[in-house]
Design an enzyme around this catalytic site. Structure first.
Site, mmCIF file in Angstrom:
data_model
loop_
_atom_site.group_PDB
_atom_site.id
_atom_site.type_symbol
_atom_site.label_atom_id
_atom_site.label_comp_id
_atom_site.label_asym_id
_atom_site.label_seq_id
_atom_site.Cartn_x
_atom_site.Cartn_y
_atom_site.Cartn_z
ATOM 1 N N ASP A 138 0.631 -1.032 -0.096
ATOM 2 C CA ASP A 138 -0.020 0.022 0.048
ATOM 3 C C ASP A 138 0.804 1.480 -0.010
ATOM 4 O O ASP A 138 0.374 2.468 -0.441
ATOM 5 C CB ASP A 138 -1.299 0.030 1.205
ATOM 6 C CG ASP A 138 -1.802 -1.309 1.399
ATOM 7 O OD1 ASP A 138 -2.151 -1.930 0.193
ATOM 8 O OD2 ASP A 138 -2.379 -1.475 2.248
ATOM 9 N N HIS A 182 -6.077 -0.527 0.415
ATOM 10 C CA HIS A 182 -6.750 -0.132 1.607
ATOM 11 C C HIS A 182 -7.147 0.997 1.725
ATOM 12 O O HIS A 182 -8.013 1.335 0.742
ATOM 13 C CB HIS A 182 -5.586 -0.482 2.764
ATOM 14 C CG HIS A 182 -6.410 -0.648 4.127
ATOM 15 N ND1 HIS A 182 -5.738 -0.190 5.297
ATOM 16 C CD2 HIS A 182 -7.562 -1.067 4.379
ATOM 17 C CE1 HIS A 182 -6.798 -0.509 6.309
ATOM 18 N NE2 HIS A 182 -7.846 -1.117 5.738
HETATM 19 O O1 F6P Z 1 -2.406 -4.091 3.326
HETATM 20 C C1 F6P Z 1 -2.201 -4.773 2.257
HETATM 21 C C2 F6P Z 1 -3.525 -5.187 1.740
HETATM 22 O O2 F6P Z 1 -3.316 -6.231 0.646
HETATM 23 C C3 F6P Z 1 -4.374 -4.065 1.416
HETATM 24 O O3 F6P Z 1 -4.295 -3.546 0.263
HETATM 25 C C4 F6P Z 1 -5.698 -4.838 1.330
HETATM 26 O O4 F6P Z 1 -6.840 -3.820 1.532
HETATM 27 C C5 F6P Z 1 -5.696 -5.750 2.422
HETATM 28 O O5 F6P Z 1 -4.128 -6.137 2.563
HETATM 29 C C6 F6P Z 1 -6.288 -7.122 2.164
HETATM 30 O O6 F6P Z 1 -6.163 -7.875 3.503
HETATM 31 P P1 F6P Z 1 -6.186 -9.392 3.716
HETATM 32 O O7 F6P Z 1 -5.066 -10.031 3.039
HETATM 33 O O8 F6P Z 1 -6.338 -9.560 4.909
HETATM 34 O O9 F6P Z 1 -7.434 -9.718 2.871
#
Ligand code: F6P
Length: 360
Positions: A138, A182
């Protein structure tokens, strides 16, 4: 004997293994093999809470420069629940401190994003020696111009937009590529520009659906039978952005679509009559091997973290500022988000080349 623990926490990304390797190889440079013991802590803070760790040797850090994921495993342990006793009646902070002491660690090296850095700061304030590294696709960590993982994810999201171009032109369709990030739009901004998107929607610049529709219709008038939108997963409409925080959260939770991109697609189709599709690359953006830039950045961060340990400069995160590797106190960065400045040169350049941000 120096005892150093390493853990990776939060979402994985490219460059984690390169960074672990950078820390370890540099430590073996500062200390003789007989003077240092590295401990791998499994699955992030979870391993420190539950005492899941193992000794590691120099050979464990070979052959991992270009591998994706993390050899240590990872998990999400939300900062907001760190002070809450868990379902196994474990006081997490107390348990982490006890395990740190039980192993006899001199320092804990923590690789992670925003939430992870908050907990790193908490542990530092609780008296543990901590050095951290900025990881996330991010690029939203305060205190560093760049996080590792970001450039690799930009490459993947750009490839997706490139691939969509051929189908969009062949079929004469509108395509939305939903990009991770995010609450911030760095990844969408860079991949959108690199992939030649016509419209880029960022959380930092709430959109007006009429402005998006106008851009697509203008392109149609110019004889262009397709349009590509790079939409950040956290993009919001102007109407939604005006709501108080709690109401906005509720509205997003009650969206009639799987994500904001699908709502935008429906609105475009209804207004323009043009067939509109959504593509969500999702976690693919965090996968595969790190690009060359991230391998270099992770190695530089790893070496800098080892130097901080050698100099006993704890309580810092390594960072890059104006191309120089620096140390930033954890208390200065914890809990702060680095959003895209809406008047930055990159956005202005994109606007000058005709890209719409859907804001007017
Ligand atoms: O922070 C990295 C990220 O890939 C974000 O871009 C995304 O919103 C989130 O993590 C997704 O999280 P998870 O892997 O818990 O679904």
């Amino acid at each position: 004997m120096k005892k150093i623990g390493i853990l990776t926490s939060g979402g994985d990304c490219q460059g984690l293994n390169a960074a672990i390797r950078g820390v370890a190889k540099s430590l073996y440079g500062y200390y003789k093999d007989s003077e240092i013991q590295i401990y791998g802590i499994r699955d992030g803070y979870k391993g420190l809470i539950y005492g899941d760790y193992h000794t590691m040797e120099a050979k464990d850090f070979s052959g991992i420069l270009n591998t994706g994921g993390t050899i240590l495993g990872t998990s999400r342990q939300p900062f907001k629940s760190m002070r809450i006793i868990d379902e196994n009646s474990v006081d997490k902070v107390k348990a982490m401190k006890e395990n740190y002491k039980k192993i006899g660690l001199d320092c804990l090296v923590i690789l992670g994003g925003n939430g992870t850095q908050k907990t790193a700061n908490l542990l530092s304030q609780e008296g543990l020696n901590v050095v951290s590294l900025p990881k996330t696709i991010d690029n939203d960590l305060w205190g560093t111009d760049m996080t590792f993982g970001f450039q690799s994810a930009v490459r993947i999201a750009t490839d997706v937009i490139d691939c969509i171009h051929t189908t969009a032109t062949s079929h004469g369709r509108v395509f939305i590529v939903e990009v991770m990030g995010h609450k911030v739009g760095w990844l969408t901004l860079y991949a959108g520009i690199a992939g030649g998107a016509d419209v880029i929607l960022l959380p930092e610049m709430p959109y007006d659906i009429n402005a998006i529709v106008k851009k697509i219709e203008d392109r149609t008038k110019q004889g262009k039978n397709f349009s590509i939108l790079a939409v950040a997963e956290g993009a919001v409409s102007k109407e939604l952005a005006q709501l108080p925080k709690k109401k906005k959260k509720e509205a997003l939770a009650n969206l009639a679509y799987p994500s904001i991109s699908y709502e935008i697609a429906k609105q475009i189709e209804d207004s323009t009559g043009q067939e509109t599709r959504v593509t969500v690359p999702g976690h693919i953006q965090r996968g595969g091997s790190p690009c060359a830039y991230d391998r270099v950045l992770s190695t530089r961060f790893g070496a800098a973290a080892a130097k901080l340990i050698f100099e006993e400069r704890y309580g810092n995160m390594v960072a890059i500022k104006n191309e120089k590797i620096v140390a930033v106190p954890l208390q200065e960065i914890a809990g702060k988000l680095k959003a895209v400045p809406v008047d930055c040169e990159v956005i202005n350049a994109a606007k000058e080349t005709g890209i719409s941000f859907g804001d007017k």
